[in-house]
Design a protein around this motif. Sequence first.
Motif, PDB file in Angstrom:
ATOM      1  N   TRP A 182       0.841  -1.210   0.000  1.00  0.00           N
ATOM      2  CA  TRP A 182       0.000   0.000   0.000  1.00  0.00           C
ATOM      3  C   TRP A 182       0.873   1.256   0.000  1.00  0.00           C
ATOM      4  CZ3 TRP A 182      -0.784   4.372   2.781  1.00  0.00           C
ATOM      5  CH2 TRP A 182      -1.963   5.064   2.552  1.00  0.00           C
ATOM      6  N   ILE A 183       1.892   1.274   0.851  1.00  0.00           N
ATOM      7  CA  ILE A 183       2.782   2.430   0.951  1.00  0.00           C
ATOM      8  C   ILE A 183       3.420   2.732  -0.404  1.00  0.00           C
ATOM      9  CG2 ILE A 183       5.020   3.176   1.898  1.00  0.00           C
ATOM     10  CD1 ILE A 183       4.099   1.805   4.575  1.00  0.00           C
ATOM     11  N   HIS A 184       3.888   1.699  -1.079  1.00  0.00           N
ATOM     12  CA  HIS A 184       4.553   1.918  -2.372  1.00  0.00           C
ATOM     13  C   HIS A 184       3.552   2.221  -3.482  1.00  0.00           C
ATOM     14  CE1 HIS A 184       8.654   1.206  -1.114  1.00  0.00           C
ATOM     15  NE2 HIS A 184       8.147   0.314  -0.271  1.00  0.00           N
ATOM     16  N   GLN A 185       2.374   1.605  -3.450  1.00  0.00           N
ATOM     17  CA  GLN A 185       1.356   1.908  -4.459  1.00  0.00           C
ATOM     18  C   GLN A 185       0.881   3.351  -4.354  1.00  0.00           C
ATOM     19  OE1 GLN A 185      -1.630  -1.132  -3.774  1.00  0.00           O
ATOM     20  NE2 GLN A 185      -0.896  -2.307  -5.535  1.00  0.00           N
ATOM     21  N   HIS A 186       0.901   3.898  -3.153  1.00  0.00           N
ATOM     22  CA  HIS A 186       0.465   5.282  -2.954  1.00  0.00           C
ATOM     23  C   HIS A 186       1.613   6.278  -3.058  1.00  0.00           C
ATOM     24  CE1 HIS A 186      -3.172   3.262  -1.647  1.00  0.00           C
ATOM     25  NE2 HIS A 186      -3.780   4.403  -1.894  1.00  0.00           N
ATOM     26  N   ARG A 187       2.755   5.767  -3.495  1.00  0.00           N
ATOM     27  CA  ARG A 187       3.932   6.615  -3.759  1.00  0.00           C
ATOM     28  C   ARG A 187       4.299   7.488  -2.551  1.00  0.00           C
ATOM     29  NH1 ARG A 187       5.701   3.720  -7.653  1.00  0.00           N
ATOM     30  NH2 ARG A 187       4.564   3.798  -9.603  1.00  0.00           N
ATOM     31  N   ILE A 188       4.194   6.890  -1.361  1.00  0.00           N
ATOM     32  CA  ILE A 188       4.630   7.586  -0.150  1.00  0.00           C
ATOM     33  C   ILE A 188       6.150   7.749  -0.262  1.00  0.00           C
ATOM     34  CG2 ILE A 188       4.766   7.465   2.380  1.00  0.00           C
ATOM     35  CD1 ILE A 188       1.848   7.576   1.380  1.00  0.00           C
ATOM     36  N   PRO A 189       6.678   8.927  -0.026  1.00  0.00           N
ATOM     37  CA  PRO A 189       8.136   9.101  -0.089  1.00  0.00           C
ATOM     38  C   PRO A 189       8.826   8.129   0.878  1.00  0.00           C
ATOM     39  CG  PRO A 189       7.047  11.224   0.071  1.00  0.00           C
ATOM     40  CD  PRO A 189       5.991  10.181   0.294  1.00  0.00           C
ATOM     41  N   PRO A 190      10.087   7.798   0.614  1.00  0.00           N
ATOM     42  CA  PRO A 190      10.789   6.843   1.487  1.00  0.00           C
ATOM     43  C   PRO A 190      10.695   7.242   2.961  1.00  0.00           C
ATOM     44  CG  PRO A 190      12.116   7.327  -0.441  1.00  0.00           C
ATOM     45  CD  PRO A 190      10.934   8.269  -0.487  1.00  0.00           C
ATOM     46  N   VAL A 212      -6.540   4.314  11.684  1.00  0.00           N
ATOM     47  CA  VAL A 212      -5.304   3.971  10.977  1.00  0.00           C
ATOM     48  C   VAL A 212      -5.185   4.783   9.688  1.00  0.00           C
ATOM     49  CG1 VAL A 212      -4.035   2.117   9.816  1.00  0.00           C
ATOM     50  CG2 VAL A 212      -5.150   1.670  12.003  1.00  0.00           C
ATOM     51  N   GLY A 213      -6.279   4.968   8.973  1.00  0.00           N
ATOM     52  CA  GLY A 213      -6.248   5.745   7.729  1.00  0.00           C
ATOM     53  C   GLY A 213      -5.775   7.170   7.945  1.00  0.00           C
ATOM     54  N   GLU A 214      -6.202   7.772   9.043  1.00  0.00           N
ATOM     55  CA  GLU A 214      -5.753   9.142   9.356  1.00  0.00           C
ATOM     56  C   GLU A 214      -4.255   9.170   9.609  1.00  0.00           C
ATOM     57  OE1 GLU A 214      -8.163  11.236  12.386  1.00  0.00           O
ATOM     58  OE2 GLU A 214      -9.514   9.523  12.190  1.00  0.00           O
ATOM     59  N   LEU A 215      -3.763   8.179  10.336  1.00  0.00           N
ATOM     60  CA  LEU A 215      -2.331   8.107  10.616  1.00  0.00           C
ATOM     61  C   LEU A 215      -1.544   7.926   9.324  1.00  0.00           C
ATOM     62  CD1 LEU A 215       0.019   7.988  12.622  1.00  0.00           C
ATOM     63  CD2 LEU A 215      -0.448   5.532  12.875  1.00  0.00           C
ATOM     64  N   LEU A 216      -2.033   7.066   8.438  1.00  0.00           N
ATOM     65  CA  LEU A 216      -1.337   6.842   7.166  1.00  0.00           C
ATOM     66  C   LEU A 216      -1.337   8.097   6.297  1.00  0.00           C
ATOM     67  CD1 LEU A 216      -2.571   3.242   6.333  1.00  0.00           C
ATOM     68  CD2 LEU A 216      -0.303   3.934   7.152  1.00  0.00           C
ATOM     69  N   ARG A 217      -2.442   8.834   6.298  1.00  0.00           N
ATOM     70  CA  ARG A 217      -2.475  10.086   5.528  1.00  0.00           C
ATOM     71  C   ARG A 217      -1.459  11.080   6.079  1.00  0.00           C
ATOM     72  NH1 ARG A 217      -7.714   8.602   5.159  1.00  0.00           N
ATOM     73  NH2 ARG A 217      -8.448   9.716   6.999  1.00  0.00           N
ATOM     74  N   TYR A 218      -1.356  11.178   7.391  1.00  0.00           N
ATOM     75  CA  TYR A 218      -0.394  12.079   8.013  1.00  0.00           C
ATOM     76  C   TYR A 218       1.028  11.689   7.621  1.00  0.00           C
ATOM     77  CZ  TYR A 218       2.126  14.818  11.456  1.00  0.00           C
ATOM     78  OH  TYR A 218       2.988  15.702  12.053  1.00  0.00           O
ATOM     79  N   VAL A 219       1.341  10.422   7.771  1.00  0.00           N
ATOM     80  CA  VAL A 219       2.697   9.952   7.434  1.00  0.00           C
ATOM     81  C   VAL A 219       2.961  10.147   5.941  1.00  0.00           C
ATOM     82  CG1 VAL A 219       4.195   7.919   7.313  1.00  0.00           C
ATOM     83  CG2 VAL A 219       2.843   8.352   9.380  1.00  0.00           C
TER      84      VAL A 219
END
Length: 118
Positions: free
Chosen positions: A39-47, A104-111
Amino acid sequence: MTVGVTHLLDGTPTGITIRAGLPRMSFGSTIAHESLHVWIHQHRIPPLAPPVEEGLCQLAADEWLRRQSDPRAGLLRRAIATSPDPVYGAGFRAARDALGGRRVGELLRYVGRYGVLP
């Protein structure tokens, strides 16, 4: 001992490998952990720093285990929460603390936006 790996090609997830023969609770929590890497990589979250990414993935494993009725789930949850590992254990505890009252979704959006835990 590595039980799961997320495979990436140029930052894009291409697959997950899970060690054969794991008990159901270990298999499920490993799939939850590796799925969050995907999920992290599919959403292109920076390293992310390893304790942040692995801590979030351990949080996903813990959340999956929390929803199981098998008594072994509690044992695995305790192992995650008390792990002395500075990346997986300390990372999980930091992610759990950052979750606070958030979803959890809110935390992931923040990160995803800031690259760190709140």
